[in-house]
Enzyme design. Structure first.
Site, mmCIF file in Angstrom:
data_model
loop_
_atom_site.group_PDB
_atom_site.id
_atom_site.type_symbol
_atom_site.label_atom_id
_atom_site.label_comp_id
_atom_site.label_asym_id
_atom_site.label_seq_id
_atom_site.Cartn_x
_atom_site.Cartn_y
_atom_site.Cartn_z
ATOM 1 N N LYS A 107 3.781 -15.176 3.567
ATOM 2 C CA LYS A 107 4.027 -16.104 2.749
ATOM 3 C C LYS A 107 6.383 -16.179 2.676
ATOM 4 O O LYS A 107 6.005 -15.974 1.102
ATOM 5 C CB LYS A 107 2.988 -15.290 2.165
ATOM 6 C CG LYS A 107 3.252 -16.265 0.890
ATOM 7 C CD LYS A 107 2.136 -17.647 0.420
ATOM 8 C CE LYS A 107 2.463 -18.992 -0.712
ATOM 9 N NZ LYS A 107 1.226 -19.552 -0.058
ATOM 10 N N ASP A 115 -10.984 -8.406 7.425
ATOM 11 C CA ASP A 115 -12.935 -9.020 6.751
ATOM 12 C C ASP A 115 -13.161 -9.927 7.692
ATOM 13 O O ASP A 115 -14.470 -10.393 7.968
ATOM 14 C CB ASP A 115 -12.528 -8.524 5.149
ATOM 15 C CG ASP A 115 -12.750 -6.956 4.328
ATOM 16 O OD1 ASP A 115 -12.360 -6.093 5.798
ATOM 17 O OD2 ASP A 115 -13.401 -6.780 4.348
ATOM 18 N N ASP A 119 -1.956 -18.543 3.230
ATOM 19 C CA ASP A 119 -3.487 -19.700 2.549
ATOM 20 C C ASP A 119 -3.908 -20.199 3.674
ATOM 21 O O ASP A 119 -4.936 -20.482 4.365
ATOM 22 C CB ASP A 119 -2.805 -19.420 1.638
ATOM 23 C CG ASP A 119 -1.428 -20.072 1.440
ATOM 24 O OD1 ASP A 119 -0.332 -20.483 2.412
ATOM 25 O OD2 ASP A 119 -1.627 -21.083 0.726
ATOM 26 N N ASP A 163 -5.298 -6.441 6.344
ATOM 27 C CA ASP A 163 -6.185 -5.692 5.441
ATOM 28 C C ASP A 163 -7.246 -7.175 5.298
ATOM 29 O O ASP A 163 -8.478 -7.302 5.793
ATOM 30 C CB ASP A 163 -6.378 -5.175 4.339
ATOM 31 C CG ASP A 163 -7.759 -4.233 3.759
ATOM 32 O OD1 ASP A 163 -7.848 -4.402 4.980
ATOM 33 O OD2 ASP A 163 -6.808 -4.502 2.563
ATOM 34 N N TYR A 191 1.034 -1.244 0.094
ATOM 35 C CA TYR A 191 0.110 -0.006 0.441
ATOM 36 C C TYR A 191 0.718 1.279 -0.143
ATOM 37 O O TYR A 191 0.300 2.165 0.013
ATOM 38 C CB TYR A 191 -1.160 -0.149 1.448
ATOM 39 C CG TYR A 191 -2.025 -1.307 1.601
ATOM 40 C CD1 TYR A 191 -2.071 -2.073 0.230
ATOM 41 C CD2 TYR A 191 -2.581 -0.980 2.050
ATOM 42 C CE1 TYR A 191 -3.170 -2.657 -0.036
ATOM 43 C CE2 TYR A 191 -3.923 -1.858 2.058
ATOM 44 C CZ TYR A 191 -4.142 -3.070 1.115
ATOM 45 O OH TYR A 191 -5.181 -4.405 1.216
HETATM 46 C C1 IPM Z 1 -9.202 -0.799 6.084
HETATM 47 C C2 IPM Z 1 -9.839 0.106 4.714
HETATM 48 C C3 IPM Z 1 -8.432 0.752 3.764
HETATM 49 C C4 IPM Z 1 -7.639 -0.295 3.920
HETATM 50 C C5 IPM Z 1 -8.610 1.285 2.664
HETATM 51 C C6 IPM Z 1 -9.793 2.334 2.503
HETATM 52 C C7 IPM Z 1 -8.114 1.872 2.666
HETATM 53 O O1 IPM Z 1 -9.699 -1.478 4.005
HETATM 54 O O2 IPM Z 1 -8.988 0.429 7.266
HETATM 55 O O3 IPM Z 1 -9.187 -2.443 6.102
HETATM 56 O O4 IPM Z 1 -7.499 -0.986 2.667
HETATM 57 O O5 IPM Z 1 -6.749 -0.051 4.664
HETATM 58 MN MN MN Z 2 -9.475 -3.168 4.823
#
Ligand code: IPM
Ligand code: MN
Length: 357
Positions: free
Chosen positions: A192, A252, A224, A248, A142
């Site tokens: 990884k 989620d 993975d 990231d 990133y």
């Molecule tokens: C998060 C979000 C951000 C990230 C995006 C919106 C830039 O997905 O905070 O997890 O990827 O860090």
């Molecule tokens: Mn995210």
């Protein structure tokens, strides 16, 4: 104590949920004798509309001068077609970088009263689900060198580089080991290393740091396999530490298995006490302005702010207990609603939590 908080309400449901978190903070202030001062600053789509850029310099300056930053969410379809650097998300990455917030702490925990919302089978979650992802936040793909170009044959190529230096890995590893000591003393380092050079350095450096923490149980796990283990046996995890992109994605996944994306707070920390606190969910433009959003993740983010930036543990406990009490009484926003529960709006949920403090 008096604390100055920079407030980035952001886009979509951001303003609604942050307002509820501020009401909760005000109540904590009243009860425990603190004063929280707020300064609103712009970031994301609303900043693009007002100033042409997602992260105005003034926002960075105010945040740097504050004791902490509370953030709602940024982004929305209106700004989705802008070039990368001008998207609302660039504001978020920019503020993390500008404040040098290298450690992102994302707890994923199954709230007993919401167990039915968990998509995993009961036999899997019987072992419990209470883990923290420590995500490196200002390195890797990133923030690495990137470009998009067309060569002489008309072939269009884009690349992003995932680069890590030893000191970046070392400092995030320390955060994870220290956190594990305050929890169940277990760390999984996710990489990884069977493929990536950056992961091989990651593993080498984390192994050095772990020598200082012989009391902490330690495992290397490939990303993975980790994604698979998260749905197979999430109870095995306590603290997980990983690089930016893996973190990231895994965070989620981890939030989903708790069944309640709208419940999960996060803290982004650097070397000092200044931190940025935000829910992990997005700006939910589809329900913005309808008073339907779940403010709990933002309210719990405010609790993390009290705990990590202001060293106010009792106060943070008061918020977390209030949230649990309201859930135990059966109140739910739409996203966590189930049969027999009482549906409430965003403002009602906020007021119920304020009342319990
Ligand atoms: C998060 C979000 C951000 C990230 C995006 C919106 C830039 O997905 O905070 O997890 O990827 O860090
Ligand atoms: Mn995210």
């Amino acid at each position: 104590m008096v604390k100055n908080i920079a407030v980035i309400k952001g886009d979509g449901i951001g303003p609604e949920i942050v307002t509820q978190a501020q009401l909760v903070l005000d109540k904590v202030g009243e009860k425990f004798g603190h004063k929280f001062n707020y300064t609103d600053v712009l970031m994301g789509g609303c900043a693009i509309d007002a100033t042409g850029v997602p992260l105005p310099q003034e926002t960075v300056d105010v945040c740097l001068k504050s004791d902490s930053v509370l953030l709602g969410a940024v982004g929305g379809p209106k700004w989705d077609t802008l070039p990368g650097k001008l998207r609302p998300e660039a504001g978020l990455l920019g503020i993390r970088g500008a404040l040098k917030l290298f450690a992102n702490i994302r707890p994923a925990k199954l709230f007993p009263s919401l167990a039915s919302a968990c998509p995993l089978k009961e036999e899997i979650t019987n072992a419990g689900l209470d883990l923290v992802i420590v995500r490196e936040l200002i390195g890797g793909a990133y923030f690495g060198k990137r470009d998009t170009y067309v060569d002489e044959n008309g072939i269009k190529t884009a690349y992003d580089t995932m680069a890590y230096s030893d000191f970046e890995i070392e400092r995030i590893a320390r955060v994870a080991f220290e956190m594990a000591r305050k929890r169940r003393s277990k760390v999984h380092s996710v990489d990884k290393a069977n493929v990536l050079d950056s992961s091989r350095l990651w593993r080498e450096v984390v192994h050095k740091v772990k020598e200082e923490y012989p009391d902490v149980e330690y495992y290397d796990i490939l990303v993975d396999n980790c994604a698979m283990q998260l749905v197979r046996n999430p109870g095995q995890f306590d603290v997980m530490v990983t690089e930016n992109l893996f973190g990231d994605i895994l965070s989620d996944e981890a939030s989903m298995i708790t069944g309640s994306l709208g419940m999960i707070p996060s803290a982004s920390l650097g070397e000092g006490t200044l931190g940025l606190y935000e829910p992990i969910h997005g700006s939910a433009p589809d329900i913005a302005g309808q008073n339907k959003a779940n403010p709990i993740a933002t309210i719990l983010s405010a609790a993390m702010m009290l705990r990590y930036s202001f060293d106010m543990a009792k106060e943070a406990d008061a918020i977390e207990n209030a949230v649990n009490a309201v859930l135990d009484e059966g109140f739910r926003t739409g996203d966590i609603m189930s049969d027999g529960k009482k549906l409430v709006s965003c403002t009602e949920m906020g007021a119920l939590i304020v009342e319990k403090i």
